[in-house]
Scaffold this motif. Structure first.
Motif, PDB file in Angstrom:
ATOM      1  N   GLU A 177      34.847  43.712  45.155  1.00 19.62           N
ATOM      2  CA  GLU A 177      36.102  43.405  44.462  1.00 19.62           C
ATOM      3  C   GLU A 177      36.934  42.405  45.263  1.00 19.62           C
ATOM      4  OE1 GLU A 177      39.725  45.615  42.069  1.00 19.62           O
ATOM      5  OE2 GLU A 177      38.172  46.823  43.034  1.00 19.62           O
ATOM      6  N   GLU A 178      36.995  42.606  46.568  1.00 21.00           N
ATOM      7  CA  GLU A 178      37.745  41.681  47.424  1.00 21.00           C
ATOM      8  C   GLU A 178      37.093  40.301  47.426  1.00 21.00           C
ATOM      9  OE1 GLU A 178      40.651  40.146  49.567  1.00 21.00           O
ATOM     10  OE2 GLU A 178      40.674  42.180  48.744  1.00 21.00           O
ATOM     11  N   GLU A 179      35.763  40.279  47.454  1.00 18.76           N
ATOM     12  CA  GLU A 179      35.040  39.006  47.401  1.00 18.76           C
ATOM     13  C   GLU A 179      35.347  38.257  46.106  1.00 18.76           C
ATOM     14  OE1 GLU A 179      30.836  39.100  48.075  1.00 18.76           O
ATOM     15  OE2 GLU A 179      31.008  40.544  49.701  1.00 18.76           O
ATOM     16  N   ALA A 180      35.395  38.982  44.999  1.00 24.42           N
ATOM     17  CA  ALA A 180      35.675  38.360  43.702  1.00 24.42           C
ATOM     18  C   ALA A 180      37.066  37.742  43.672  1.00 24.42           C
ATOM     19  CB  ALA A 180      35.519  39.391  42.588  1.00 24.42           C
ATOM     20  N   LYS A 181      38.026  38.432  44.290  1.00 21.85           N
ATOM     21  CA  LYS A 181      39.393  37.886  44.352  1.00 21.85           C
ATOM     22  C   LYS A 181      39.414  36.585  45.147  1.00 21.85           C
ATOM     23  CE  LYS A 181      41.774  42.357  44.079  1.00 21.85           C
ATOM     24  NZ  LYS A 181      42.497  43.379  44.879  1.00 21.85           N
ATOM     25  N   GLN A 182      38.737  36.592  46.288  1.00 18.04           N
ATOM     26  CA  GLN A 182      38.723  35.411  47.150  1.00 18.04           C
ATOM     27  C   GLN A 182      37.963  34.248  46.510  1.00 18.04           C
ATOM     28  OE1 GLN A 182      37.201  36.727  50.957  1.00 18.04           O
ATOM     29  NE2 GLN A 182      38.985  38.009  51.379  1.00 18.04           N
ATOM     30  N   ALA A 183      37.019  34.569  45.628  1.00 23.73           N
ATOM     31  CA  ALA A 183      36.184  33.537  44.999  1.00 23.73           C
ATOM     32  C   ALA A 183      36.721  33.100  43.638  1.00 23.73           C
ATOM     33  CB  ALA A 183      34.753  34.067  44.838  1.00 23.73           C
ATOM     34  N   ALA A 184      37.870  33.632  43.227  1.00 26.18           N
ATOM     35  CA  ALA A 184      38.385  33.389  41.867  1.00 26.18           C
ATOM     36  C   ALA A 184      38.516  31.902  41.556  1.00 26.18           C
ATOM     37  CB  ALA A 184      39.727  34.095  41.678  1.00 26.18           C
ATOM     38  N   CYS A 185      39.028  31.121  42.494  1.00 23.98           N
ATOM     39  CA  CYS A 185      39.228  29.688  42.264  1.00 23.98           C
ATOM     40  C   CYS A 185      37.879  28.987  42.063  1.00 23.98           C
ATOM     41  CB  CYS A 185      39.977  29.078  43.445  1.00 23.98           C
ATOM     42  SG  CYS A 185      40.340  27.326  43.215  1.00 23.98           S
ATOM     43  N   GLY A 186      36.920  29.302  42.947  1.00 24.15           N
ATOM     44  CA  GLY A 186      35.593  28.703  42.837  1.00 24.15           C
ATOM     45  C   GLY A 186      34.876  29.104  41.557  1.00 24.15           C
ATOM     46  N   ILE A 187      35.023  30.363  41.173  1.00 23.03           N
ATOM     47  CA  ILE A 187      34.422  30.850  39.924  1.00 23.03           C
ATOM     48  C   ILE A 187      34.982  30.067  38.738  1.00 23.03           C
ATOM     49  CG2 ILE A 187      34.335  32.827  38.345  1.00 23.03           C
ATOM     50  CD1 ILE A 187      34.135  34.630  40.876  1.00 23.03           C
TER      51      ILE A 187
END
Length: 237
Positions: free
Chosen positions: A179-189
């Protein structure tokens, strides 16, 4: 070799996943092949029956609890390795059109043998993820892409999202930090044309935490992605 069928059936029933005797037999044979071939090549560090049942088979099948996969959907398992989660999902849902992608040819030889022995059908592709994501016959051609890998979401998304057609989803099989990884990757996603839609949490019988991140493809991936593998790892989005 210890029979794993009862244990796997018990675990799946708790999650509302029903497996026939034939399917349980396929899982049993899969484990036997995994242990046998693992003596010749490095497929997995987990070879005990309980570990394979829980941390490979059951863990892979949780994908079907995290997202609804329509009948006949196409799924690509990126960097599949020993076939996880793709082959367990195909055993449980033989209607799925599965593609197994890996960069190591000897793993693909193993996977072809597994498919032959189990009587299941999958397309087997030899390519690195970033190469496959640029190939016309694979790019944006799948309803779902999945990966069960140690790379962070910002790296994994660039490898996987390009395979997904608009409206489809990338399903990332992650550990407790997903979940934390997804938050940090939100811009790239977002740059890749995706948007995190759902994060599902599960606990394995040994207490291990699992997190499945579902990224919906809301628009086409720009032509610039995926980049070369070294750029993806050195400068994640």
């Amino acid at each position: 070799m210890e029979d794993i069928k009862h244990r796997l059936s018990e675990l799946c029933e708790k999650e509302g996943l029903s497996l026939s005797e034939k399917q349980l037999g396929q899982f049993q044979r899969y484990m036997e092949l995994l242990v046998e071939w693992n003596q010749k090549m490095n497929l997995t560090a987990i070879t005990d029956p309980e570990g394979v049942t829980v941390k490979h088979f059951y863990d892979s099948l949780l994908l079907l609890k995290a997202v609804e996969v329509p009948e006949g959907a196409s799924l690509i398992d990126v960097g599949t390795g020993a076939g996880f989660p793709g082959i367990p999902v195909l055993i449980a849902r033989p209607d799925i059109k599965l593609t197994l992608l890996d960069s190591l040819n000897k793993r693909l030889v193993f996977l072809a043998e597994v498919c032959r022995e189990l009587g299941i059908q999958a397309e087997i592709r030899h390519a690195r993820a970033e190469e496959g994501g640029r190939q016309k016959e694979l790019r944006e051609k799948f309803d779902f892409a999945t990966a069960r890998a140690v790379a962070g979401m910002n790296v994994l998304s660039e490898y996987c999202v390009p395979f997904v057609k608009k409206g489809g989803a990338f399903i990332a099989m992650k550990g407790p930090d997903g979940e934390e990884e997804a938050k940090q990757a939100a811009c790239g996603i977002g740059t890749l044309g995706g948007k995190t839609e759902k994060i599902a949490h599960f606990e394995l019988p040994d207490g291990s935490q699992r997190c499945i991140v579902v990224v919906r493809k809301v628009r086409e991936t720009p032509d610039a992605y995926p980049r070369h593998g070294s750029k993806i790892s050195k400068k994640p989005l």
